[in-house]
Design a protein around this motif. Structure first.
Motif, PDB file in Angstrom:
ATOM      1  N   TYR A  41      33.733  37.852  54.086  1.00  0.00           N
ATOM      2  CA  TYR A  41      34.850  36.844  53.456  1.00  0.00           C
ATOM      3  C   TYR A  41      34.513  35.480  53.863  1.00  0.00           C
ATOM      4  CZ  TYR A  41      37.437  40.964  52.918  1.00  0.00           C
ATOM      5  OH  TYR A  41      38.040  42.131  52.627  1.00  0.00           O
ATOM      6  N   TYR A  48      32.639  39.629  49.394  1.00  0.00           N
ATOM      7  CA  TYR A  48      33.853  39.801  48.549  1.00  0.00           C
ATOM      8  C   TYR A  48      33.984  38.275  47.825  1.00  0.00           C
ATOM      9  CZ  TYR A  48      35.290  44.460  48.939  1.00  0.00           C
ATOM     10  OH  TYR A  48      35.189  45.681  48.994  1.00  0.00           O
ATOM     11  N   PHE A  55      31.071  46.109  41.525  1.00  0.00           N
ATOM     12  CA  PHE A  55      31.573  47.620  40.836  1.00  0.00           C
ATOM     13  C   PHE A  55      30.764  48.033  39.970  1.00  0.00           C
ATOM     14  CE2 PHE A  55      34.923  44.735  42.424  1.00  0.00           C
ATOM     15  CZ  PHE A  55      35.932  45.438  43.058  1.00  0.00           C
ATOM     16  N   PHE A  61      29.777  50.467  44.434  1.00  0.00           N
ATOM     17  CA  PHE A  61      30.704  51.570  44.401  1.00  0.00           C
ATOM     18  C   PHE A  61      31.507  51.777  43.261  1.00  0.00           C
ATOM     19  CE2 PHE A  61      32.545  47.899  46.479  1.00  0.00           C
ATOM     20  CZ  PHE A  61      33.578  47.577  45.887  1.00  0.00           C
ATOM     21  N   GLU A  66      38.009  52.233  37.929  1.00  0.00           N
ATOM     22  CA  GLU A  66      36.825  52.070  37.145  1.00  0.00           C
ATOM     23  C   GLU A  66      36.324  53.612  36.563  1.00  0.00           C
ATOM     24  OE1 GLU A  66      35.297  49.260  36.827  1.00  0.00           O
ATOM     25  OE2 GLU A  66      37.004  48.402  38.058  1.00  0.00           O
ATOM     26  N   GLY A  95      43.978  42.775  46.104  1.00  0.00           N
ATOM     27  CA  GLY A  95      42.346  43.149  45.742  1.00  0.00           C
ATOM     28  C   GLY A  95      42.375  43.615  44.566  1.00  0.00           C
ATOM     29  N   PRO A  96      42.354  43.020  43.242  1.00  0.00           N
ATOM     30  CA  PRO A  96      42.499  43.989  41.911  1.00  0.00           C
ATOM     31  C   PRO A  96      41.062  43.984  41.476  1.00  0.00           C
ATOM     32  CG  PRO A  96      43.212  41.532  41.743  1.00  0.00           C
ATOM     33  CD  PRO A  96      42.956  41.676  43.063  1.00  0.00           C
ATOM     34  N   GLY A  97      40.163  43.757  42.001  1.00  0.00           N
ATOM     35  CA  GLY A  97      38.852  44.224  41.616  1.00  0.00           C
ATOM     36  C   GLY A  97      38.330  43.671  40.436  1.00  0.00           C
ATOM     37  N   LEU A 122      46.705  38.842  43.518  1.00  0.00           N
ATOM     38  CA  LEU A 122      46.213  38.289  44.735  1.00  0.00           C
ATOM     39  C   LEU A 122      44.695  38.470  44.760  1.00  0.00           C
ATOM     40  CD1 LEU A 122      46.939  36.390  46.971  1.00  0.00           C
ATOM     41  CD2 LEU A 122      47.331  38.389  48.464  1.00  0.00           C
ATOM     42  N   VAL A 124      40.699  37.121  46.427  1.00  0.00           N
ATOM     43  CA  VAL A 124      40.090  36.455  47.365  1.00  0.00           C
ATOM     44  C   VAL A 124      38.904  35.893  46.723  1.00  0.00           C
ATOM     45  CG1 VAL A 124      41.057  37.060  49.532  1.00  0.00           C
ATOM     46  CG2 VAL A 124      39.146  38.224  48.651  1.00  0.00           C
ATOM     47  N   MET A 166      42.158  48.629  49.092  1.00  0.00           N
ATOM     48  CA  MET A 166      41.960  47.064  49.911  1.00  0.00           C
ATOM     49  C   MET A 166      42.133  47.160  51.129  1.00  0.00           C
ATOM     50  SD  MET A 166      44.556  44.740  50.777  1.00  0.00           S
ATOM     51  CE  MET A 166      44.545  43.292  51.047  1.00  0.00           C
ATOM     52  N   ALA A 169      38.868  47.377  53.595  1.00  0.00           N
ATOM     53  CA  ALA A 169      38.120  46.330  53.604  1.00  0.00           C
ATOM     54  C   ALA A 169      38.902  45.169  54.693  1.00  0.00           C
ATOM     55  CB  ALA A 169      38.120  45.316  52.254  1.00  0.00           C
TER      56      ALA A 169
HETATM   57  C1  LIG Z   1      36.736  47.669  47.224  1.00  0.00           C
HETATM   58  S1  LIG Z   1      37.640  46.743  46.365  1.00  0.00           S
HETATM   59  C2  LIG Z   1      38.758  47.377  45.426  1.00  0.00           C
HETATM   60  C3  LIG Z   1      39.168  46.644  44.024  1.00  0.00           C
HETATM   61  C4  LIG Z   1      40.202  47.287  43.091  1.00  0.00           C
HETATM   62  N1  LIG Z   1      41.447  47.439  43.831  1.00  0.00           N
HETATM   63  C5  LIG Z   1      39.919  48.482  42.469  1.00  0.00           C
HETATM   64  O1  LIG Z   1      40.455  49.558  42.949  1.00  0.00           O
HETATM   65  O2  LIG Z   1      38.715  48.613  41.786  1.00  0.00           O
HETATM   66  C6  LIG Z   1      38.560  45.603  47.482  1.00  0.00           C
HETATM   67  C7  LIG Z   1      39.303  44.418  46.993  1.00  0.00           C
HETATM   68  O3  LIG Z   1      39.927  44.108  48.075  1.00  0.00           O
HETATM   69  C8  LIG Z   1      40.024  42.338  47.897  1.00  0.00           C
HETATM   70  N2  LIG Z   1      40.515  42.059  49.166  1.00  0.00           N
HETATM   71  C9  LIG Z   1      39.905  42.284  50.522  1.00  0.00           C
HETATM   72  N3  LIG Z   1      40.634  41.923  51.552  1.00  0.00           N
HETATM   73  C10 LIG Z   1      41.822  41.077  50.951  1.00  0.00           C
HETATM   74  C11 LIG Z   1      42.980  40.356  51.488  1.00  0.00           C
HETATM   75  N4  LIG Z   1      43.224  40.084  52.810  1.00  0.00           N
HETATM   76  N5  LIG Z   1      43.679  39.902  50.315  1.00  0.00           N
HETATM   77  C12 LIG Z   1      43.591  40.283  49.244  1.00  0.00           C
HETATM   78  N6  LIG Z   1      42.614  40.771  48.606  1.00  0.00           N
HETATM   79  C13 LIG Z   1      41.754  41.292  49.663  1.00  0.00           C
HETATM   80  C14 LIG Z   1      38.504  41.997  47.724  1.00  0.00           C
HETATM   81  O4  LIG Z   1      38.558  41.034  47.146  1.00  0.00           O
HETATM   82  C15 LIG Z   1      38.538  43.344  46.571  1.00  0.00           C
HETATM   83  O5  LIG Z   1      38.821  42.666  45.484  1.00  0.00           O
END
Ligand SMILES: C[S@@+](CC[C@H](N)C(=O)[O-])C[C@H]1O[C@@H](n2cnc3c(N)ncnc32)[C@H](O)[C@@H]1O
Length: 382
Positions: A41, A48, A55, A61, A66, A95-97, A122, A124, A166, A169
């Motif tokens: 971060y 990220y 993705f 991953f 997906e 963390g909507p990917g 939300l 980042v 999320m 991570a």
């Molecule tokens: C492995 S990806 C999963 C993405 C998505 N949810 C999916 O299933 O395809 C992890 C996500 O968590 C987000 N993330 C990690 N820490 C976070 C935080 N503290 N607040 C918000 N998002 C966060 C990352 O930016 C990334 O989008």
């Protein structure tokens, strides 16, 4: 690991230099949580936050949404019931990917005539934000006015909060017990290379947490994740009414801290290769740790919500009707059906994502009989 491009290697070198400066500024040692926090971060640098493709087939991953839209459709079946109890409420996705899950959930809720007032994302990562915007513009242009990107957690929320993959991570601390003495495993730098270094761990919250969940004796190393717990406690405290639904890979504490799992769950992912070396390609590789769902449930309850259910991802999706939804995807021998069936098989199979991945829900001020946990709720195991 596949060889990165020159440009990617140059980016990783900048991330390494940034972390080396952090280590020097901290007297030669940082916690693993700080290392992972920077690798994922650090502004403009972290995995990220900076612009690598994460993705899908060309990324590092593949996540459940997906694989197939049926994941989001199954979630929508659950969400409909909760949203109906809270008119005018919102969905917030953490963390909507790529935005695919948001598009799938919104389309499925629209088909059920059960749209939330707002769908907030939300995120980042600036580049993922852009990607989400493009994806939603293509897939659900009519619903875009309901979609909003947010930078910080809302002070209060009412409706549904969703986090898929999320919590894994969120950077954990690494704690070890060796010959009865406690240590925190951190990171030192040695001429351009990082290495683990243990420091004695004094009394305090980390040591208390490790003492409470590690097996009673023997040398042992695992993760303790106060930041993930603090996040969930804070989300729970801010909930006026609704449900927080979390999907991730992990276990209850009794399995997470099983005597045989004595080297933790930390993993690095780069181009679909998994490694247990967190120092390989900093900034290019994803770093993750499994989720201790017992600690997450406790944190939610401490924040004022109650445990509404805990089940394997397979059980949750079947309870939400994923197999019926698959059956409606055309003729059983058609290419479209076979593609979807293969994806659903991956989501449900115990050998793939069906058992290691779990669903956990916390609720407040709603009827807590969530359909996803109708059969096979294992909340008693937490
Ligand atoms: C492995 S990806 C999963 C993405 C998505 N949810 C999916 O299933 O395809 C992890 C996500 O968590 C987000 N993330 C990690 N820490 C976070 C935080 N503290 N607040 C918000 N998002 C966060 C990352 O930016 C990334 O989008």
């Amino acid at each position: 690991m596949p060889t990165p491009t020159h440009e990617a290697l140059a980016h990783s070198a900048r991330v390494v230099a940034h972390i080396e400066r952090m280590i020097a500024a901290s007297g030669g040692w940082i916690s693993f949580a700080d290392y992972m926090g920077a690798a994922l971060y650090a502004p403009a640098l972290g995995y990220y936050v900076a612009g690598a493709r994460k993705f899908g087939p060309s990324g590092d991953f593949v996540t459940a949404p997906e694989l197939t839209a049926l994941f989001g459709e199954a979630l929508a079946a659950q969400f409909e019931g909760v949203l109906a109890q809270l008119p005018g409420s919102s969905v917030i996705e953490l963390g909507p990917g790529t935005g695919r899950l948001a598009a799938d959930v919104l389309s499925a809720l629209a088909a059920r005539n059960a749209l939330p007032e707002r769908y907030c994302l939300l995120e980042v990562s600036p580049d993922l934000r852009e990607r989400q915007r493009e994806h939603l513009r293509d897939r659900v242009p009519d619903l875009l006015p309901r979609v909003e990107w947010i930078d910080v957690l809302p002070g209060h929320w009412r409706g549904l909060m969703l986090a898929n993959e999320m919590l894994d991570a969120v950077p954990p601390h690494l704690i070890s017990r060796q010959d009865g003495a406690w240590f925190e495993r951190g990171v030192e730098s040695d001429v351009g290379a990082f290495r683990f270094a243990d420091r004695p761990l004094g009394d305090g919250a980390l040591r208390d947490a490790a003492k409470a969940c590690f097996p009673p004796d023997g040398d042992y190393l695992s993760e303790i994740n106060p930041a993930a717990q603090a996040l969930v406690r804070s989300l729970a405290r801010r909930c006026e009414a609704g449900a927080l639904v979390i999907f991730d890979y992990g276990f209850p504490a009794s399995e997470y801290y099983h005597p045989q799992r004595n080297s933790g769950t930390l993993m690095a992912h780069y181009r679909h290769r998994a490694s247990d070396d967190p120092f390989s390609l900093p900034g290019l590789a994803d770093l993750t740790a499994h989720v201790d769902f017992s600690a997450i449930a406790r944190a939610g309850v401490a924040g004022g919500m109650s445990l509404a259910g805990y089940a394997t991802q397979a059980r949750f999706l079947i309870n939400c009707g994923i197999l019926d939804a698959l059956a409606s995807r055309g003729e059983p021998q058609s290419a479209a059906y076979l593609r979807e069936a293969a994806a659903v098989q991956k989501l449900l199979s115990p050998a793939e994502m069906g058992e290691l991945f779990k669903a956990l829900a916390l609720a407040k001020g709603i009827d807590e009989g969530l359909i996803g946990f109708r059969d096979g709720d294992q909340g008693h195991r937490l």
